[in-house]
Design an enzyme around this catalytic site. Structure first.
Site, PDB file in Angstrom:
ATOM      1  N   GLY A  47      26.175 -60.917  13.627  1.00  0.00           N
ATOM      2  CA  GLY A  47      24.690 -60.815  12.983  1.00  0.00           C
ATOM      3  C   GLY A  47      24.249 -59.543  13.163  1.00  0.00           C
ATOM      4  O   GLY A  47      24.472 -58.518  14.071  1.00  0.00           O
ATOM      5  N   ALA A  48      23.877 -59.205  11.898  1.00  0.00           N
ATOM      6  CA  ALA A  48      23.785 -57.634  11.389  1.00  0.00           C
ATOM      7  C   ALA A  48      22.914 -56.891  12.443  1.00  0.00           C
ATOM      8  O   ALA A  48      23.331 -55.964  13.137  1.00  0.00           O
ATOM      9  CB  ALA A  48      23.227 -57.607  10.199  1.00  0.00           C
ATOM     10  N   ASP A 223      23.300 -59.441   5.631  1.00  0.00           N
ATOM     11  CA  ASP A 223      23.890 -58.408   6.272  1.00  0.00           C
ATOM     12  C   ASP A 223      23.767 -57.014   5.480  1.00  0.00           C
ATOM     13  O   ASP A 223      23.653 -56.080   6.088  1.00  0.00           O
ATOM     14  CB  ASP A 223      25.447 -58.530   6.192  1.00  0.00           C
ATOM     15  CG  ASP A 223      25.516 -59.698   7.399  1.00  0.00           C
ATOM     16  OD1 ASP A 223      26.054 -59.231   8.446  1.00  0.00           O
ATOM     17  OD2 ASP A 223      25.480 -60.854   7.154  1.00  0.00           O
ATOM     18  N   LYS A 234      26.722 -64.327   4.555  1.00  0.00           N
ATOM     19  CA  LYS A 234      28.059 -64.827   5.080  1.00  0.00           C
ATOM     20  C   LYS A 234      28.617 -65.905   3.846  1.00  0.00           C
ATOM     21  O   LYS A 234      27.790 -66.375   3.152  1.00  0.00           O
ATOM     22  CB  LYS A 234      27.727 -65.949   6.228  1.00  0.00           C
ATOM     23  CG  LYS A 234      28.941 -66.662   6.764  1.00  0.00           C
ATOM     24  CD  LYS A 234      29.952 -65.675   7.283  1.00  0.00           C
ATOM     25  CE  LYS A 234      29.436 -64.574   8.184  1.00  0.00           C
ATOM     26  NZ  LYS A 234      30.379 -63.422   8.509  1.00  0.00           N
TER      27      LYS A 234
END
Length: 340
Positions: A47-48, A223, A234
């Site tokens: 997860g960014a 992201d 994603k």
């Protein structure tokens, strides 16, 4: 109650091992910058925003090890090339390293500040985003943009949490998100822990879902967001955006401003990480395809700005045209204080 996804201890950075969820809740202790880098690469943490926070602590560990900070930053920056929060956090840590005094204490304080700011940012983002949902809402989401993908609370799932806190009734359909199944393994688990009405669907089911019942919104994370609003998320997000457009369902992106990369004019310039094809050849530890079967495995795709209804940030809800809206938000001019 959800366990802390990232937790600093005297020994080092304790990470909730997301590879083990939902069947086991285990933690992974990173005592060195190399261990943090490996944890990011193998997706112990993902997860960014969470990657950015983990990398910040990695830089603090490098200082404690008396490692070369430029080398440590380069190592961490090579782990996940698409998530711009990673590079934002590293740049901030590099700036903090230039001060006087004990570098470890200075960098640890900066990492903790990034950690706390991310949680506050997510809560603010959630409050803004929940205003987009009706009192009774059905939402489709993709991958995991929740507490597990951040320092806590979440971006896309933060909007859902804020909606429930505002007294709204929220039903969620979570795409399973092939090939690593973050939607089914992480999002469903996270939301069930918080008492949500959540149902897992395969990635290819969203069209049938929207055709068969009312869906009020699709909400996803990001992201990296280019200067024009094109958004990397994603793999499978673009497909979901196309389905939402076909069924006139609003498609919202939830992300902090640290995810915006104004150096990239469009999504065409966003670097897309390609991962090992074994992720597609295996499922649940079982081999599905022989090793000689060719596989293309990009981790992300880009959703064009014209398919996005709004981008929700910690400063407010941005509407098209996103180029000017993002510039204004980053300059602090998009949402002036009352009376100004």
């Amino acid at each position: 109650m959800l366990p802390e996804p990232l937790l600093w201890t005297e020994e080092g950075l304790s990470l909730l091992d997301q590879r083990r969820l939902p069947l086991a809740v285990e933690r992974c202790l990173c005592r060195t910058v190399e261990e943090v880098a490996r944890a990011i690469e193998v997706m112990v943490v993902r997860g960014a925003p969470a990657i950015g926070v983990a990398a910040a602590y990695g830089m603090a560990l490098a200082a404690r090890e008396r490692r070369s900070l430029p080398e440590a930053s380069a190592r961490l920056g090579a782990t996940r090339p698409t998530a711009v929060n990673l590079f934002w956090a590293l740049a901030r840590m590099e700036k903090a390293s230039a001060g006087e005094g004990d570098p470890f204490a200075r960098l640890l304080a900066e990492a903790k500040a990034i950690h706390e700011e991310d949680i506050a940012s997510n809560r603010s983002l959630g409050r803004h985003g929940q205003s987009l949902l009706p009192r009774k809402a059905t939402v489709v989401t993709h991958c995991n943009a929740g507490a597990l993908a951040t320092a806590g609370y979440g971006t896309a799932l933060g909007i859902l949490r804020a909606a429930v806190e505002a007294g709204k009734l929220v039903t969620v359909f979570a795409d399973e998100t092939r090939p690593r199944l973050q939607g089914s393994l992480l999002t469903a688990w996270e939301l069930l822990q918080d008492g949500f009405d959540v149902t897992v669907i395969a990635d290819g089911m969203s069209g049938a879902l929207m055709r068969s019942r009312p869906v009020d919104a699709v909400i996803v994370g990001a992201d990296r967001i280019a200067a024009n609003g094109d958004t990397a998320n994603k793999i499978g997000t673009y497909n979901l955006a196309l389905v939402a457009a076909r069924h006139n369902v609003p498609f919202y992106v939830a992300a902090p401003l640290s995810t915006v990369d104004v150096s990239l004019l469009s999504g065409e310039a966003i670097p897309i990480e390609e991962r090992d094809g074994e992720e597609l050849r295996f499922a649940g530890g079982e081999r599905l395809l022989p090793v000689e079967f060719p596989v293309w495995n990009p981790a992300f795709d880009v959703t064009p700005a014209e398919l996005i209804s709004a981008i929700v940030t910690e400063t407010g809800v941005l509407r098209p045209p996103f180029g000017s809206a993002l510039r204004a938000a980053l300059s602090g001019e998009a949402f002036p204080k009352k009376g100004v």
